[in-house]
Design an enzyme around this catalytic site. Structure first.
Site, PDB file in Angstrom:
ATOM      1  N   HIS A  55       0.867  -1.181   0.000  1.00 41.23           N
ATOM      2  CA  HIS A  55       0.000   0.000   0.000  1.00 41.23           C
ATOM      3  C   HIS A  55       0.906   1.234   0.000  1.00 41.23           C
ATOM      4  O   HIS A  55       2.003   1.200   0.552  1.00 41.23           O
ATOM      5  CB  HIS A  55      -0.843  -0.041   1.277  1.00 41.23           C
ATOM      6  CG  HIS A  55      -1.912   0.994   1.367  1.00 41.23           C
ATOM      7  ND1 HIS A  55      -1.659   2.291   1.748  1.00 41.23           N
ATOM      8  CD2 HIS A  55      -3.244   0.915   1.135  1.00 41.23           C
ATOM      9  CE1 HIS A  55      -2.796   2.970   1.755  1.00 41.23           C
ATOM     10  NE2 HIS A  55      -3.771   2.163   1.381  1.00 41.23           N
TER      11      HIS A  55
ATOM     12  N   ASP B 205       3.202  -3.898   8.137  1.00 40.59           N
ATOM     13  CA  ASP B 205       2.006  -3.088   7.968  1.00 40.59           C
ATOM     14  C   ASP B 205       0.822  -4.022   8.194  1.00 40.59           C
ATOM     15  O   ASP B 205       0.464  -4.804   7.315  1.00 40.59           O
ATOM     16  CB  ASP B 205       2.004  -2.497   6.549  1.00 40.59           C
ATOM     17  CG  ASP B 205       0.666  -1.864   6.187  1.00 40.59           C
ATOM     18  OD1 ASP B 205      -0.247  -1.865   7.035  1.00 40.59           O
ATOM     19  OD2 ASP B 205       0.548  -1.382   5.050  1.00 40.59           O
TER      20      ASP B 205
ATOM     21  N   GLN C  39      -4.309  -4.733   7.302  1.00 40.37           N
ATOM     22  CA  GLN C  39      -5.258  -5.763   6.865  1.00 40.37           C
ATOM     23  C   GLN C  39      -5.006  -7.093   7.568  1.00 40.37           C
ATOM     24  O   GLN C  39      -5.697  -8.074   7.284  1.00 40.37           O
ATOM     25  CB  GLN C  39      -5.151  -5.974   5.340  1.00 40.37           C
ATOM     26  CG  GLN C  39      -5.367  -4.730   4.511  1.00 40.37           C
ATOM     27  CD  GLN C  39      -6.819  -4.269   4.499  1.00 40.37           C
ATOM     28  OE1 GLN C  39      -7.735  -5.009   4.842  1.00 40.37           O
ATOM     29  NE2 GLN C  39      -7.037  -3.031   4.101  1.00 40.37           N
TER      30      GLN C  39
ATOM     31  N   LYS D 222     -10.435  -0.503  10.580  1.00 41.04           N
ATOM     32  CA  LYS D 222     -10.602  -1.671   9.710  1.00 41.04           C
ATOM     33  C   LYS D 222     -10.926  -2.919  10.515  1.00 41.04           C
ATOM     34  O   LYS D 222     -11.128  -3.987   9.967  1.00 41.04           O
ATOM     35  CB  LYS D 222      -9.331  -1.894   8.891  1.00 41.04           C
ATOM     36  CG  LYS D 222      -9.061  -0.780   7.880  1.00 41.04           C
ATOM     37  CD  LYS D 222      -7.843  -1.115   7.047  1.00 41.04           C
ATOM     38  CE  LYS D 222      -7.252   0.091   6.366  1.00 41.04           C
ATOM     39  NZ  LYS D 222      -8.023   0.526   5.195  1.00 41.04           N
TER      40      LYS D 222
ATOM     41  N   CYS E 156      -4.658   2.332  -3.777  1.00 41.50           N
ATOM     42  CA  CYS E 156      -3.403   2.856  -3.206  1.00 41.50           C
ATOM     43  C   CYS E 156      -2.258   1.867  -3.413  1.00 41.50           C
ATOM     44  O   CYS E 156      -1.386   1.727  -2.542  1.00 41.50           O
ATOM     45  CB  CYS E 156      -3.548   3.198  -1.721  1.00 41.50           C
ATOM     46  SG  CYS E 156      -4.702   4.525  -1.429  1.00 41.50           S
TER      47      CYS E 156
HETATM   48  N1  7TS Z   1      -1.786  -0.429   4.716  1.00 35.80           N
HETATM   49  C1  7TS Z   1      -2.708  -1.218   4.141  1.00 35.80           C
HETATM   50  C2  7TS Z   1      -2.347  -2.611   3.755  1.00 35.80           C
HETATM   51  C3  7TS Z   1      -3.998  -0.711   3.935  1.00 35.80           C
HETATM   52  O1  7TS Z   1      -4.917  -1.502   3.388  1.00 35.80           O
HETATM   53  C4  7TS Z   1      -4.307   0.612   4.308  1.00 35.80           C
HETATM   54  C5  7TS Z   1      -5.645   1.229   4.001  1.00 35.80           C
HETATM   55  C6  7TS Z   1      -3.307   1.358   4.935  1.00 35.80           C
HETATM   56  C7  7TS Z   1      -2.059   0.813   5.114  1.00 35.80           C
HETATM   57  C8  7TS Z   1      -3.566   2.726   5.438  1.00 35.80           C
HETATM   58  O2  7TS Z   1      -4.431   2.667   6.514  1.00 35.80           O
HETATM   59  P1  7TS Z   1      -4.937   4.000   7.228  1.00 35.80           P
HETATM   60  O3  7TS Z   1      -5.964   3.519   8.184  1.00 35.80           O
HETATM   61  O4  7TS Z   1      -3.761   4.587   7.923  1.00 35.80           O
HETATM   62  O5  7TS Z   1      -5.477   4.860   6.145  1.00 35.80           O
HETATM   63  N2  7TS Z   1      -6.299   0.638   2.903  1.00 35.80           N
HETATM   64  C9  7TS Z   1      -7.383   1.115   2.230  1.00 35.80           C
HETATM   65  C10 7TS Z   1      -7.976   0.429   1.177  1.00 35.80           C
HETATM   66  O6  7TS Z   1      -7.623  -0.667   0.767  1.00 35.80           O
HETATM   67  N3  7TS Z   1      -9.003   1.170   0.690  1.00 35.80           N
HETATM   68  O7  7TS Z   1      -9.082   2.301   1.418  1.00 35.80           O
HETATM   69  C11 7TS Z   1      -8.080   2.284   2.379  1.00 35.80           C
END
Ligand code: 7TS
Length: 415
Positions: free
Chosen positions: A129, A207, A210, A233, A373
């Site tokens: 990501h 990371d 997920q 999430k 992303c």
């Molecule tokens: N890393 C992964 C693997 C992610 O899926 C996401 C967000 C992030 C980092 C960033 O997370 P945040 O909470 O700090 O924004 N992924 C997604 C997605 O797949 N669609 O919208 C956000």
């Protein structure tokens, strides 16, 4: 003895998520298949936040009065709860952040800023990501370090042979890898990657944005050095997440942001700082968010990770079969359900992913289209974008059927 994990009672689970009882503007039941972007929230989480604001709200740490003590206890109690949720040895290894993005930036800028030098290598995979790419590019630019990318195979799995080859340079200081791919659902072999990184003298940053929602997390068993997650999430609120790091690493790292709460002493000639985790938590924290996230951890542990996993595996197998069996559809990612989560990222022959998502939306099904992303991954797959349906504990095979029917309609429209 072999015990069979009980499957989830989806009807009971669904009744705990108020939003799932709502409908689309034209009166269709909501079919929410965009859980990789954010999950919905159970009543227990909403109630915990509400309770905090109705009964315990005060700023933490600074107040000597009863209410502030209660807020501080709830806030620090939430830290303990998340430490237990991820198998941390100590609660003070858990730093509150806004989400995985902030957690990774913290490690890149604090650890990376203090330790990286010209010629050092930061090793990522092409699956990452942007949140696990851009912070490393920024710190590489500042320090003269180099970012290297490891390829994936035809099923979207990291090429461990290539990782070994990259690590053989002896220059890697950091390996940063997602636990689970948001775009195609691949589960990375984190334990194996930790072993390889450590043998090469590098640290492993995971990371877990997920990973934490879907898998039982034990940071000590995984063998990583840092693990970042996002609350929103995993049934928790937005704006809160956690970064776990090994205590000895955190204690040696300089502050990331400066401000109130993170100092021991401030003079006109300079300042000294608290130890971790407070050293990294400048300013008034998201107390309500931390409490909501602890409630989400209670909620998920209450369901049970075996039940969660077996339900999601059932959805994965079903989705691969039903969606994969639809004419003209190519699903990206591992073919074997055991190597992935229930994220179905696909191409529908002859139809642009955004058009697919729009037609599917008319049928009341919420999916996402775009690069998710993950622009380097899209380039690697040779597509501009994909349509992505991502499931969670409250989704059902009936909803996957509804998506499959909507896709048939999309094909008919564009034929
Ligand atoms: N890393 C992964 C693997 C992610 O899926 C996401 C967000 C992030 C980092 C960033 O997370 P945040 O909470 O700090 O924004 N992924 C997604 C997605 O797949 N669609 O919208 C956000």
């Amino acid at each position: 003895m072999n015990t069979v994990a009980p499957l989830i009672d989806t009807a009971a689970i669904r009744s705990e998520f108020p939003i799932l009882a709502t409908s689309t503007e034209d009166g269709r039941p909501l079919i929410y298949l965009d859980n990789a972007a954010t999950s919905q929230k159970p009543r227990a989480v909403i109630d915990a936040i509400r309770h905090y604001y109705e009964h315990d709200n005060a700023n933490v740490h600074r107040g000597l009065y009863d209410l502030s003590r209660r807020a501080t206890e709830a806030y620090e109690g939430a830290r303990d709860r998340i430490a237990r949720f991820i198998g941390a040895a100590f609660a003070d290894e858990v730093i509150w952040v806004r989400g995985a993005t902030e957690g990774i930036n913290l490690v890149a800028h604090s650890w990376g800023g203090a330790n990286l030098k010209r010629g050092d290598e930061i090793v990522l995979s092409v699956l990452e990501h942007h949140s696990n790419i851009v912070p490393w590019q920024l710190i590489a630019e500042r320090t003269g370090a180099v970012v290297r990318f490891v390829d994936i195979d035809e099923q979207g799995r990291i090429r461990l042979d290539e990782l070994r080859a990259v690590l053989a340079s002896g220059h890697a200081r950091i390996v940063a890898i997602g636990h689970v791919s948001n775009a195609i659902g691949t589960i990375h072999p984190v334990q194996e990657i930790a072993r390889l990184a450590h043998e090469a003298g590098a640290l492993l940053v995971v990371d877990g944005a997920q990973g934490a929602p879907h898998l039982k997390i034990d940071v000590q068993a995984l063998g990583c050095d840092f693990y970042a997650l996002s609350g929103h999430k995993m049934c928790g609120p937005m704006g809160i997440g956690a970064l776990w790091g090994r205590r000895e690493l955190l204690d040696a790292m300089p502050p990331y942001m400066g401000g109130g709460e993170m100092i021991d002493y401030v003079g006109t000639d300079g300042s000294t700082f608290k130890t971790s985790p407070h050293r990294f938590e400048a300013g008034t924290p998201n107390v309500g968010g931390a409490i909501g996230l602890a409630a989400a951890a209670d909620y998920l542990d209450g369901i049970g990770h075996d039940a969660l996993w077996s339900h999601e595996q059932e959805l994965t197998r079903y989705g691969l079969e039903v969606l994969g069996g639809t004419d003209g559809i190519t699903i990206f990612g591992p073919h074997d359900a055991a190597e992935r989560t229930a994220v179905f990222s696909f191409a529908l022959e002859g139809v642009h992913p955004h058009d697919v998502a729009t037609i599917v939306d008319v049928e009341g099904v919420a999916v996402r289209a775009g690069h998710h992303c993950c622009q380097p991954l899209m380039r690697r797959l040779g597509v501009p974008a994909t349509t992505r349906a991502s499931c969670y504990l409250y989704n059902t095979t009936t909803e996957i059927d509804a998506l499959a029917r909507a896709l048939e309609r999309a094909r008919a429209v564009f034929r």
